[in-house]
Design a protein around this motif. Sequence first.
Motif, PDB file in Angstrom:
ATOM      1  N   ALA A  29       0.833  -1.211   0.000  1.00 34.96           N
ATOM      2  CA  ALA A  29       0.000   0.000   0.000  1.00 34.96           C
ATOM      3  C   ALA A  29       0.866   1.260   0.000  1.00 34.96           C
ATOM      4  CB  ALA A  29      -0.935  -0.003   1.196  1.00 34.96           C
ATOM      5  N   VAL A  30       1.918   1.262   0.819  1.00 34.84           N
ATOM      6  CA  VAL A  30       2.811   2.425   0.875  1.00 34.84           C
ATOM      7  C   VAL A  30       3.499   2.635  -0.470  1.00 34.84           C
ATOM      8  CG1 VAL A  30       4.957   3.283   1.922  1.00 34.84           C
ATOM      9  CG2 VAL A  30       3.151   2.324   3.367  1.00 34.84           C
ATOM     10  N   LEU A  31       3.983   1.560  -1.069  1.00 34.47           N
ATOM     11  CA  LEU A  31       4.626   1.691  -2.381  1.00 34.47           C
ATOM     12  C   LEU A  31       3.639   2.161  -3.439  1.00 34.47           C
ATOM     13  CD1 LEU A  31       6.926  -1.464  -2.342  1.00 34.47           C
ATOM     14  CD2 LEU A  31       7.604   0.932  -2.101  1.00 34.47           C
ATOM     15  N   TRP A  32       2.415   1.714  -3.348  1.00 35.51           N
ATOM     16  CA  TRP A  32       1.381   2.153  -4.280  1.00 35.51           C
ATOM     17  C   TRP A  32       1.148   3.669  -4.141  1.00 35.51           C
ATOM     18  CZ3 TRP A  32      -3.969  -0.736  -4.642  1.00 35.51           C
ATOM     19  CH2 TRP A  32      -4.663  -0.277  -5.741  1.00 35.51           C
ATOM     20  N   ILE A  33       1.073   4.119  -2.900  1.00 33.55           N
ATOM     21  CA  ILE A  33       0.862   5.556  -2.657  1.00 33.55           C
ATOM     22  C   ILE A  33       2.051   6.375  -3.149  1.00 33.55           C
ATOM     23  CG2 ILE A  33       0.671   7.285  -0.816  1.00 33.55           C
ATOM     24  CD1 ILE A  33      -1.008   5.177   0.730  1.00 33.55           C
ATOM     25  N   ILE A  34       3.255   5.854  -2.957  1.00 34.90           N
ATOM     26  CA  ILE A  34       4.461   6.586  -3.368  1.00 34.90           C
ATOM     27  C   ILE A  34       4.591   6.634  -4.887  1.00 34.90           C
ATOM     28  CG2 ILE A  34       6.989   6.489  -3.388  1.00 34.90           C
ATOM     29  CD1 ILE A  34       6.816   5.410  -0.503  1.00 34.90           C
ATOM     30  N   PHE A  35       4.438   5.493  -5.560  1.00 31.92           N
ATOM     31  CA  PHE A  35       4.746   5.415  -6.985  1.00 31.92           C
ATOM     32  C   PHE A  35       3.573   5.716  -7.923  1.00 31.92           C
ATOM     33  CE2 PHE A  35       8.174   2.786  -5.186  1.00 31.92           C
ATOM     34  CZ  PHE A  35       9.242   3.510  -5.689  1.00 31.92           C
ATOM     35  N   ASP A  36       2.344   5.552  -7.458  1.00 33.00           N
ATOM     36  CA  ASP A  36       1.207   5.813  -8.345  1.00 33.00           C
ATOM     37  C   ASP A  36      -0.014   6.254  -7.546  1.00 33.00           C
ATOM     38  OD1 ASP A  36      -0.208   6.023 -10.687  1.00 33.00           O
ATOM     39  OD2 ASP A  36      -0.511   3.866 -10.941  1.00 33.00           O
ATOM     40  N   PRO A  37       0.094   7.391  -6.863  1.00 28.22           N
ATOM     41  CA  PRO A  37      -1.024   7.818  -6.012  1.00 28.22           C
ATOM     42  C   PRO A  37      -2.296   8.149  -6.800  1.00 28.22           C
ATOM     43  CG  PRO A  37       0.614   9.553  -6.163  1.00 28.22           C
ATOM     44  CD  PRO A  37       1.191   8.347  -6.842  1.00 28.22           C
ATOM     45  N   ALA A  38      -2.151   8.508  -8.067  1.00 24.81           N
ATOM     46  CA  ALA A  38      -3.324   8.863  -8.860  1.00 24.81           C
ATOM     47  C   ALA A  38      -4.241   7.662  -9.094  1.00 24.81           C
ATOM     48  CB  ALA A  38      -2.894   9.454 -10.192  1.00 24.81           C
ATOM     49  N   SER A  39      -3.662   6.465  -9.127  1.00 27.07           N
ATOM     50  CA  SER A  39      -4.480   5.279  -9.394  1.00 27.07           C
ATOM     51  C   SER A  39      -5.118   4.699  -8.133  1.00 27.07           C
ATOM     52  CB  SER A  39      -3.635   4.203 -10.078  1.00 27.07           C
ATOM     53  OG  SER A  39      -2.722   3.645  -9.158  1.00 27.07           O
ATOM     54  N   LEU A  40      -4.792   5.262  -6.981  1.00 26.38           N
ATOM     55  CA  LEU A  40      -5.367   4.757  -5.731  1.00 26.38           C
ATOM     56  C   LEU A  40      -6.737   5.419  -5.525  1.00 26.38           C
ATOM     57  CD1 LEU A  40      -4.953   2.902  -3.322  1.00 26.38           C
ATOM     58  CD2 LEU A  40      -3.945   4.817  -2.106  1.00 26.38           C
ATOM     59  N   ASN A  41      -7.719   4.883  -6.218  1.00 28.67           N
ATOM     60  CA  ASN A  41      -9.083   5.382  -6.088  1.00 28.67           C
ATOM     61  C   ASN A  41      -9.858   4.460  -5.143  1.00 28.67           C
ATOM     62  OD1 ASN A  41      -9.437   3.088  -7.613  1.00 28.67           O
ATOM     63  ND2 ASN A  41      -9.808   4.201  -9.525  1.00 28.67           N
ATOM     64  N   TRP A  42     -11.167   4.566  -5.151  1.00 26.33           N
ATOM     65  CA  TRP A  42     -11.941   3.770  -4.206  1.00 26.33           C
ATOM     66  C   TRP A  42     -11.840   2.278  -4.515  1.00 26.33           C
ATOM     67  CZ3 TRP A  42     -16.279   0.792  -5.230  1.00 26.33           C
ATOM     68  CH2 TRP A  42     -16.847   0.937  -6.484  1.00 26.33           C
ATOM     69  N   HIS A  43     -11.612   1.905  -5.786  1.00 20.61           N
ATOM     70  CA  HIS A  43     -11.419   0.495  -6.124  1.00 20.61           C
ATOM     71  C   HIS A  43     -10.144  -0.045  -5.465  1.00 20.61           C
ATOM     72  CE1 HIS A  43     -14.639   0.065  -9.074  1.00 20.61           C
ATOM     73  NE2 HIS A  43     -14.296   1.257  -9.552  1.00 20.61           N
ATOM     74  N   GLY A  44      -9.099   0.758  -5.495  1.00 21.90           N
ATOM     75  CA  GLY A  44      -7.847   0.347  -4.867  1.00 21.90           C
ATOM     76  C   GLY A  44      -7.974   0.229  -3.360  1.00 21.90           C
ATOM     77  N   ILE A  45      -8.682   1.159  -2.761  1.00 23.18           N
ATOM     78  CA  ILE A  45      -8.885   1.115  -1.306  1.00 23.18           C
ATOM     79  C   ILE A  45      -9.696  -0.114  -0.922  1.00 23.18           C
ATOM     80  CG2 ILE A  45     -10.006   2.308   0.619  1.00 23.18           C
ATOM     81  CD1 ILE A  45      -9.184   4.944  -0.807  1.00 23.18           C
ATOM     82  N   VAL A  46     -10.717  -0.425  -1.713  1.00 22.18           N
ATOM     83  CA  VAL A  46     -11.512  -1.631  -1.437  1.00 22.18           C
ATOM     84  C   VAL A  46     -10.655  -2.884  -1.612  1.00 22.18           C
ATOM     85  CG1 VAL A  46     -13.457  -3.018  -2.285  1.00 22.18           C
ATOM     86  CG2 VAL A  46     -13.731  -0.562  -1.962  1.00 22.18           C
ATOM     87  N   SER A  47      -9.792  -2.896  -2.606  1.00 20.88           N
ATOM     88  CA  SER A  47      -8.898  -4.048  -2.812  1.00 20.88           C
ATOM     89  C   SER A  47      -7.972  -4.240  -1.611  1.00 20.88           C
ATOM     90  CB  SER A  47      -8.065  -3.862  -4.076  1.00 20.88           C
ATOM     91  OG  SER A  47      -8.882  -3.850  -5.204  1.00 20.88           O
ATOM     92  N   LEU A  48      -7.396  -3.152  -1.132  1.00 23.38           N
ATOM     93  CA  LEU A  48      -6.515  -3.242   0.037  1.00 23.38           C
ATOM     94  C   LEU A  48      -7.300  -3.686   1.278  1.00 23.38           C
ATOM     95  CD1 LEU A  48      -4.298  -0.076  -0.456  1.00 23.38           C
ATOM     96  CD2 LEU A  48      -3.601  -2.476  -0.689  1.00 23.38           C
ATOM     97  N   ALA A  49      -8.497  -3.155   1.443  1.00 22.30           N
ATOM     98  CA  ALA A  49      -9.329  -3.568   2.586  1.00 22.30           C
ATOM     99  C   ALA A  49      -9.664  -5.050   2.503  1.00 22.30           C
ATOM    100  CB  ALA A  49     -10.604  -2.736   2.632  1.00 22.30           C
ATOM    101  N   THR A  50      -9.925  -5.538   1.297  1.00 24.18           N
ATOM    102  CA  THR A  50     -10.216  -6.955   1.110  1.00 24.18           C
ATOM    103  C   THR A  50      -9.001  -7.808   1.463  1.00 24.18           C
ATOM    104  OG1 THR A  50     -11.791  -6.412  -0.631  1.00 24.18           O
ATOM    105  CG2 THR A  50     -10.986  -8.674  -0.561  1.00 24.18           C
ATOM    106  N   LEU A  51      -7.828  -7.380   1.032  1.00 20.95           N
ATOM    107  CA  LEU A  51      -6.608  -8.114   1.385  1.00 20.95           C
ATOM    108  C   LEU A  51      -6.407  -8.160   2.899  1.00 20.95           C
ATOM    109  CD1 LEU A  51      -4.040  -6.866  -1.278  1.00 20.95           C
ATOM    110  CD2 LEU A  51      -4.816  -9.206  -0.939  1.00 20.95           C
ATOM    111  N   PHE A  52      -6.587  -7.030   3.555  1.00 16.93           N
ATOM    112  CA  PHE A  52      -6.432  -6.991   5.014  1.00 16.93           C
ATOM    113  C   PHE A  52      -7.439  -7.908   5.699  1.00 16.93           C
ATOM    114  CE2 PHE A  52      -4.142  -2.853   4.556  1.00 16.93           C
ATOM    115  CZ  PHE A  52      -3.008  -3.222   5.250  1.00 16.93           C
ATOM    116  N   MET A  53      -8.679  -7.842   5.281  1.00 22.28           N
ATOM    117  CA  MET A  53      -9.707  -8.672   5.916  1.00 22.28           C
ATOM    118  C   MET A  53      -9.428 -10.153   5.697  1.00 22.28           C
ATOM    119  SD  MET A  53     -11.439  -6.716   7.671  1.00 22.28           S
ATOM    120  CE  MET A  53     -12.464  -8.002   8.292  1.00 22.28           C
ATOM    121  N   ALA A  54      -8.982 -10.514   4.506  1.00 25.60           N
ATOM    122  CA  ALA A  54      -8.652 -11.920   4.242  1.00 25.60           C
ATOM    123  C   ALA A  54      -7.527 -12.385   5.161  1.00 25.60           C
ATOM    124  CB  ALA A  54      -8.262 -12.098   2.780  1.00 25.60           C
ATOM    125  N   LEU A  55      -6.517 -11.543   5.353  1.00 21.93           N
ATOM    126  CA  LEU A  55      -5.408 -11.913   6.238  1.00 21.93           C
ATOM    127  C   LEU A  55      -5.858 -11.987   7.698  1.00 21.93           C
ATOM    128  CD1 LEU A  55      -2.485  -9.895   4.663  1.00 21.93           C
ATOM    129  CD2 LEU A  55      -2.898 -12.350   4.520  1.00 21.93           C
TER     130      LEU A  55
END
Length: 111
Positions: A29-55
């Motif tokens: 997530a940190v690397l995503w924010i650093i290297f491509d913050p423009a693509s971190l939209n609500w779809h990306g946030i939901v994807s990260l939340a899904t990964l966290f919940m699965a773990l």
Amino acid sequence: MAKSIQRFLTNAGTLLSRPWAVGVVILYAVLWIIFDPASLNWHGIVSLATLFMALFIQRSEHRDTQAIHAKLDELLRVNSGARSQLTTLDDREPEQVEAFRTKAQSADENR
């Protein structure tokens, strides 16, 4: 081939229940924010939340399973009538455990 896939999936489930797996997702997530913050939209946030919940779910399930195994191991240890092969059953693949349970259940029904 099927046995190696089964073993891989079992080992992957165990590895993903470790705390460092959450650290990997945080690093991602940190690397995503650093290297491509423009693509971190609500779809990306939901994807990260899904990964966290699965773990988190995997960790919780692994903890519960380990606690049950520890309790059962203790019961088997103190019960002298228990079969010794039961103590190593948790080292087998899930399909082998299911086959053992089916065999034990059919033996109980035949009594």
